[in-house]
Motif scaffolding. Structure first.
Motif, PDB file in Angstrom:
ATOM      1  N   HIS A 301      34.855  20.642 -41.247  1.00  0.00           N
ATOM      2  CA  HIS A 301      33.894  21.754 -41.282  1.00  0.00           C
ATOM      3  C   HIS A 301      33.334  21.952 -42.693  1.00  0.00           C
ATOM      4  O   HIS A 301      32.141  22.235 -42.858  1.00  0.00           O
ATOM      5  CB  HIS A 301      34.598  23.025 -40.799  1.00  0.00           C
ATOM      6  CG  HIS A 301      33.671  24.202 -40.660  1.00  0.00           C
ATOM      7  ND1 HIS A 301      32.475  24.132 -39.987  1.00  0.00           N
ATOM      8  CD2 HIS A 301      33.776  25.480 -41.121  1.00  0.00           C
ATOM      9  CE1 HIS A 301      31.872  25.323 -40.026  1.00  0.00           C
ATOM     10  NE2 HIS A 301      32.640  26.146 -40.712  1.00  0.00           N
ATOM     11  N   ALA A 309      31.672  23.178 -32.398  1.00  0.00           N
ATOM     12  CA  ALA A 309      33.070  23.147 -31.981  1.00  0.00           C
ATOM     13  C   ALA A 309      33.408  21.830 -31.282  1.00  0.00           C
ATOM     14  O   ALA A 309      34.477  21.247 -31.516  1.00  0.00           O
ATOM     15  CB  ALA A 309      33.372  24.327 -31.068  1.00  0.00           C
ATOM     16  N   ARG A 393      34.107  28.209 -36.749  1.00  0.00           N
ATOM     17  CA  ARG A 393      33.040  29.201 -36.766  1.00  0.00           C
ATOM     18  C   ARG A 393      33.060  30.071 -38.017  1.00  0.00           C
ATOM     19  O   ARG A 393      32.225  30.965 -38.164  1.00  0.00           O
ATOM     20  CB  ARG A 393      33.147  30.085 -35.516  1.00  0.00           C
ATOM     21  CG  ARG A 393      32.853  29.335 -34.227  1.00  0.00           C
ATOM     22  CD  ARG A 393      32.889  30.238 -33.027  1.00  0.00           C
ATOM     23  NE  ARG A 393      32.578  29.507 -31.806  1.00  0.00           N
ATOM     24  CZ  ARG A 393      32.548  30.065 -30.585  1.00  0.00           C
ATOM     25  NH1 ARG A 393      32.812  31.355 -30.447  1.00  0.00           N
ATOM     26  NH2 ARG A 393      32.266  29.337 -29.538  1.00  0.00           N
TER      27      ARG A 393
END
Length: 409
Positions: A301, A309, A393
């Motif tokens: 990420h 995701a 996220r």
């Protein structure tokens, strides 16, 4: 980094985590699990009133071998038995020379003159009537004194960890010491007090998880997600263990605890203790695997914040799959090494494989291995999915780049 700046950086990272909805959800889930763990620790706190067997715990004293001899064991065979003369080095009979029979030379310890040993005081804890008068000293050989080399090895391990891993290694060692203390001082007494072994083991494993993960990796998004994944995996291990011990008819009565249970009035739930061992045994590999997966997702990420995701899950799962095969291999070999003496005896006696695995002494470690491995397999997709949804996220600046625990493949 300066400790003050280190702490400020941690607080900034925590504020960044809680600034987003997934971060607040992550902190909330971990907070609930932590609260339930604390409640479990308090509710199951041992009172010290567990079963005890009078005379079972024998006090040992230091001794030194002064003479070793071999003589006939007697009887129709020409077998030689080893005897020794041992001087007591402490206690009220310090200096007393004790003659002990060690047994047949082929299976008795090969003692040497001046070797340090431990002697069991057979009068310790034995009630004596007042009119009986003073007892005659009675001592028996207990074992070779191996405490010094064991402690030296532990110190060497600690030094290696501190030198190689530096500050992180010291924290990991501290976490290990605290975890072992929790097992010895809380988990074992709580089971002896009559608490549900599977509940005690699950609460204890969760407490150990919090201590080791937070102390070693700090309070970061990765460690919070790892705690969630490990907790769910531990529950899966407990459920699988409960189901398969029942299906396999494993009740723990063929182990070393059966004699103690008989002496203590049958108060120990042996099957529950077997299950507790499975849960605690699975914790180590679960922690390593889950932390690795969460750290992999975090690294992906940070490197590419545009990955969703699904993309994070797909890439991290490839790494987890490679790590999984190696970890299962390690777990199986560890249990195989522990059961090697039984395997040797079975092979020497011509016992077939089907009969060997039906023996409870082999079936128990086999089921433990498979339960741990199954929980490990489940933990990879589970922890990867949790990390992809929760950590993936978060803003990249909420993820620490120095607390990951990753493996290169």
């Amino acid at each position: 980094m300066n400790p003050k700046h280190y702490g400020q950086a941690r607080m900034r990272a925590l504020r960044t985590i809680t600034a987003s909805r997934p971060g607040r959800l992550l902190v909330g889930v971990v907070g609930v699990v932590a609260l339930l763990t604390i409640v479990g620790l308090v509710a199951l706190w041992p009172s010290g009133q567990g079963p005890k067997v009078a005379g079972a715990g024998v006090k040992t004293l230091a001794g030194t071998v002064t003479q070793v001899r071999s003589a006939s064991c007697g009887g129709p065979t020409k077998q030689q038995c080893r005897t020794a003369k041992i001087r007591l080095d402490e206690g009220q009979d310090k200096g007393l020379q004790v003659d002990v029979v060690l047994g047949p030379a082929e299976v008795s310890p090969d003692l040497q003159v001046d070797q340090r040993v431990r002697m069991a005081d057979q009068n310790a804890g034995v009630p004596v009537a007042p009119e009986a008068g003073p007892q005659e000293p009675s001592y028996a050989f207990s074992s070779v004194d191996r405490r010094t080399p064991v402690i030296a090895l532990a110190v060497l391990f600690a030094l290696l960890g501190a030198v190689v891993a530096r500050g992180r290694g010291v924290l990991a060692l501290l976490g290990t010491a605290m975890s072992l203390s929790l097992v010895v001082l809380w988990l074992v007494p709580a089971i002896l007090d009559g608490g549900s072994p599977i509940l005690v083991a699950t609460v204890g494993a969760l407490a150990v998880m919090f201590v080791t993960t937070i102390l070693t990796y700090g309070i970061t998004a990765q460690s919070l997600a790892a705690v969630t994944g490990i907790g769910v995996s531990l529950v899966a291990a407990a459920l699988l263990g409960t189901l398969w011990t029942d299906l396999a008819g494993l009740d723990g009565k063929d182990g070393d605890l059966s004699a103690f249970t008989l002496q203590s009035g049958g108060e120990l739930p042996l099957q529950g203790i077997l299950l507790a061992g499975m849960v605690i045994g699975a914790l180590g590999v679960l922690t390593d695997t889950v932390v690795s997966q969460v750290s992999t997702v975090a690294a992906l990420h940070r490197a590419n914040a545009t990955l969703g995701a699904r993309g994070l899950y797909r890439e991290a799962f490839v790494v987890g799959r490679d790590h999984l095969s190696a970890t299962i291999h390690t777990l199986v070999l560890a249990y195989a090494g522990a059961t090697l003496p039984l395997l040797l005896i079975a092979s020497a006696n011509g016992v077939t494989l089907s009969d060997a695995i039906n023996d409870a002494r082999l079936a128990e470690p086999i089921v433990s291995t498979l339960v741990g491995s199954a929980a490990l397999v489940l933990s990879v997709p589970l922890s990867t999915a949790l990390a992809s949804v929760l950590v993936g996220r978060l803003p990249p600046d909420a993820l620490s780049s120095d607390d990951g625990h990753s493996h290169h493949h």
